[in-house]
Design a protein around this motif. Sequence first.
Motif, PDB file in Angstrom:
ATOM      1  N   SER A  50       0.800  -1.135  -0.088  1.00 41.45           N
ATOM      2  CA  SER A  50      -0.029   0.011  -0.198  1.00 41.45           C
ATOM      3  C   SER A  50       0.823   1.307   0.021  1.00 41.45           C
ATOM      4  CB  SER A  50      -0.893   0.071   1.382  1.00 41.45           C
ATOM      5  OG  SER A  50      -0.113  -0.030   2.220  1.00 41.45           O
ATOM      6  N   LEU A  51       0.186   2.234  -0.863  1.00 40.99           N
ATOM      7  CA  LEU A  51       1.198   3.709  -0.604  1.00 40.99           C
ATOM      8  C   LEU A  51       0.858   4.407   0.787  1.00 40.99           C
ATOM      9  CD1 LEU A  51       0.073   5.180  -4.026  1.00 40.99           C
ATOM     10  CD2 LEU A  51       2.368   5.022  -3.149  1.00 40.99           C
ATOM     11  N   PHE A  52      -0.319   3.968   1.498  1.00 43.82           N
ATOM     12  CA  PHE A  52      -0.544   4.601   2.767  1.00 43.82           C
ATOM     13  C   PHE A  52      -0.828   3.509   3.661  1.00 43.82           C
ATOM     14  CE2 PHE A  52      -1.169   7.989  -0.121  1.00 43.82           C
ATOM     15  CZ  PHE A  52      -0.701   9.083   0.382  1.00 43.82           C
ATOM     16  N   SER A  53      -0.412   3.875   4.810  1.00 44.22           N
ATOM     17  CA  SER A  53      -0.943   2.965   6.066  1.00 44.22           C
ATOM     18  C   SER A  53      -2.362   3.214   6.529  1.00 44.22           C
ATOM     19  CB  SER A  53       0.062   2.818   7.005  1.00 44.22           C
ATOM     20  OG  SER A  53      -0.135   1.932   8.187  1.00 44.22           O
ATOM     21  N   ASN A  54      -2.959   2.167   6.561  1.00 47.96           N
ATOM     22  CA  ASN A  54      -4.464   2.160   7.407  1.00 47.96           C
ATOM     23  C   ASN A  54      -4.486   1.554   8.613  1.00 47.96           C
ATOM     24  OD1 ASN A  54      -5.524   3.806   4.990  1.00 47.96           O
ATOM     25  ND2 ASN A  54      -5.353   2.030   3.918  1.00 47.96           N
ATOM     26  N   THR A  55      -3.433   0.832   9.038  1.00 44.35           N
ATOM     27  CA  THR A  55      -3.120   0.218  10.292  1.00 44.35           C
ATOM     28  C   THR A  55      -2.460   0.545  11.210  1.00 44.35           C
ATOM     29  OG1 THR A  55      -2.006  -1.408   9.292  1.00 44.35           O
ATOM     30  CG2 THR A  55      -4.077  -1.878   9.279  1.00 44.35           C
ATOM     31  N   GLU A  80      -4.213   5.013  12.013  1.00 48.01           N
ATOM     32  CA  GLU A  80      -5.384   5.322  11.754  1.00 48.01           C
ATOM     33  C   GLU A  80      -6.320   5.785  13.011  1.00 48.01           C
ATOM     34  OE1 GLU A  80      -8.037   2.713   9.668  1.00 48.01           O
ATOM     35  OE2 GLU A  80      -9.289   4.192   8.933  1.00 48.01           O
ATOM     36  N   THR A  81      -6.057   5.216  13.989  1.00 47.85           N
ATOM     37  CA  THR A  81      -6.589   5.781  15.474  1.00 47.85           C
ATOM     38  C   THR A  81      -6.313   7.007  15.590  1.00 47.85           C
ATOM     39  OG1 THR A  81      -6.018   3.698  16.500  1.00 47.85           O
ATOM     40  CG2 THR A  81      -6.442   5.324  17.876  1.00 47.85           C
ATOM     41  N   ALA A  82      -7.588   7.822  16.202  1.00 44.91           N
ATOM     42  CA  ALA A  82      -7.664   9.220  16.263  1.00 44.91           C
ATOM     43  C   ALA A  82      -6.523   9.626  17.236  1.00 44.91           C
ATOM     44  CB  ALA A  82      -9.049   9.750  16.641  1.00 44.91           C
ATOM     45  N   ILE A  83      -5.788  10.683  16.853  1.00 50.20           N
ATOM     46  CA  ILE A  83      -4.779  11.282  17.885  1.00 50.20           C
ATOM     47  C   ILE A  83      -5.113  12.484  18.465  1.00 50.20           C
ATOM     48  CG2 ILE A  83      -2.409  11.845  18.204  1.00 50.20           C
ATOM     49  CD1 ILE A  83      -2.979   8.957  17.261  1.00 50.20           C
ATOM     50  N   GLY A 139       2.362   7.763   4.658  1.00 50.85           N
ATOM     51  CA  GLY A 139       2.996   7.350   3.379  1.00 50.85           C
ATOM     52  C   GLY A 139       3.851   6.275   3.621  1.00 50.85           C
ATOM     53  N   ASN A 140       3.763   5.091   2.765  1.00 54.61           N
ATOM     54  CA  ASN A 140       4.694   4.076   3.074  1.00 54.61           C
ATOM     55  C   ASN A 140       5.913   3.854   1.774  1.00 54.61           C
ATOM     56  OD1 ASN A 140       3.467   2.430   5.114  1.00 54.61           O
ATOM     57  ND2 ASN A 140       1.909   1.266   3.639  1.00 54.61           N
ATOM     58  N   ARG A 141       5.672   4.574   0.763  1.00 50.89           N
ATOM     59  CA  ARG A 141       6.630   4.432  -0.192  1.00 50.89           C
ATOM     60  C   ARG A 141       6.532   5.278  -1.441  1.00 50.89           C
ATOM     61  NH1 ARG A 141       4.093   1.917  -4.155  1.00 50.89           N
ATOM     62  NH2 ARG A 141       2.226   0.351  -3.783  1.00 50.89           N
ATOM     63  N   ALA A 142       7.301   5.358  -2.292  1.00 47.71           N
ATOM     64  CA  ALA A 142       7.352   6.317  -3.256  1.00 47.71           C
ATOM     65  C   ALA A 142       6.298   5.598  -4.229  1.00 47.71           C
ATOM     66  CB  ALA A 142       8.656   6.222  -4.091  1.00 47.71           C
ATOM     67  N   ILE A 143       5.739   6.662  -5.339  1.00 50.25           N
ATOM     68  CA  ILE A 143       4.782   6.199  -6.320  1.00 50.25           C
ATOM     69  C   ILE A 143       5.642   5.335  -7.183  1.00 50.25           C
ATOM     70  CG2 ILE A 143       2.989   6.750  -7.728  1.00 50.25           C
ATOM     71  CD1 ILE A 143       2.842   9.525  -5.857  1.00 50.25           C
ATOM     72  N   LEU A 144       4.811   4.237  -7.685  1.00 52.64           N
ATOM     73  CA  LEU A 144       5.294   3.254  -8.794  1.00 52.64           C
ATOM     74  C   LEU A 144       4.301   3.309  -9.791  1.00 52.64           C
ATOM     75  CD1 LEU A 144       6.718   0.324  -6.573  1.00 52.64           C
ATOM     76  CD2 LEU A 144       8.026   2.322  -7.164  1.00 52.64           C
TER      77      LEU A 144
END
Length: 535
Positions: free
Chosen positions: A61-66, A75-78, A524-529
């Motif tokens: 994934s490009l973004f982390s949701n966990t 994703e938990t509210a801070i 964001g986990n990584r660069a766009i591929l």
Amino acid sequence: MKKLLLTFSVVIAGCGGGGSDTSTVTSAIPTLTPTIAYTPAITATTSVSNNITLIPTSVTSLFSNTPIDTPLFSETAIELPDLRSIYDSLCGNSVILAPVKLVDLNKDGKKDILLQLWCPRGDQAGKPYNGPVPNKLIVLLQQKDGSFVNDTRAVFGSDNIDMGGIVERIVVNDFNNDGYPDLIFSICLEDGRLPTSDGASNHYAQNVFMTSNNKGVYSFIKQGQIAWNWGLLSVDNERGNIDVVSLPLTGANWVQEVWSFVTSWTQIAIYNWVNGAGTVFFKRKNANQGSQIAVTNLQWPNTGLSLYYKENGVWTLKDSNPTQIKMVQWESWNGGTGTYPVTTVDGKDYIPFDQSEQMCELKLKKDDTDSIAVSLAWGKEIVGGYKGGILKENTSPLQFKSWLVAYNVSQGKLTRNTTFKINNEIQDSTIINLQCGDVNGDGYDDIVLTAPFGPPIIYINNKIGNFNRINPVNIPNIRYYAWGESFIYDDIDGDGILDIIRFPVYGLDPKWGNAPIKYRIYRGNRAILDKDLLK
């Protein structure tokens, strides 16, 4: 360290014809924003460094949701610092929290949150309200563990920074070259009050300039004309810095102001040809040169674009590209009648039509000598075209859409670029922001569109000047949870990859039990591929 910047921001509700937005400009890439009611704050900054370790591209994934690493990147509210006592001192539950900018204000290498709290107002007993806007500027400093504390005094020397109105736009740049960011805010008083009949003088305020004193302590100065301040534009100057053009929205004292910093703020020559905040000044081509090219809109009711060159220190009109208009009979939604321009573009008729508030400079290829100008056009298309008679807002077949239009800028000519291509282009009536810049760090300009209630729409340059959209399944589905939520698109953790931060807009909402403000971060986990793009 190689550092590539793409910065822009829109802030909720306020000045400029029913909406407020904050345009954040760095010295690297210009930023423009529209005027629209209740738009979310959007900031994007891409920073690529050769001394950071990116997450392996094997990560799906490009973004982390966990949840990962620490609670900050979850994703938990801070929970933000408890600002309830400040809300209560302003207007309690009705306070509006407007994210303004993520910026490192204390030069510790971490992004801090700069925001404004303000109170909506309305007319009282049938009379136009002409009082102040209760408000405070707040700095939430990021700590080593990624949490934030309210420490406005440490940066601005006081806990009570009254901006004199609502922040409309902002320019951020190190004007005095001391290593700390300086800030210019355009300020107005459009907080829900109806304008007075004398040109909306009850919306007038004065802009605010905050300049560091070389030790990270800021001066606070209100200066310039008292007006319905709205737009701020940046112009590269010959000293390797930038000048700032301030544009009021309307009124008898409507006039552009240009501010330059040498040893102090000085007002310089007026750019009297600038017709709107959508004007784009192309960036300098070398260190000893300022902006030499600008594209701006024609004066209403004419539509289209004009090209200006700076020659021997003087800006000169070189070319115009007007659109075809005709005046037709029009009946508004409330029964009012009159005439209104119908604009014909590419064989289709629109009422209204505009392409003046969202433009950017873009290089199709990294080694191109000339840039092009890209404009976000929008309008209500008359389905089937105009066939005479009276156009009625309530019953005429109108279809709202927006789309990107490109123009070649070369040798004093402004011509339509007919080969400009975007695959899977979104023509959504809610698109309100356009930016150009390198998003994925490959040295090629990309395009980012944003809409009020969802994630950004990103088009990646395929290195030959065409653009492919990032598959939306690769971006968190930021649902519209409640009226007034917004998000910021930025690299908050300093790893060189964009993150998405979601903010609420209201301070305390009674229906949620007056819970404290919280936000969510999708890391964001990584660069766009290439595999992330729609084919």
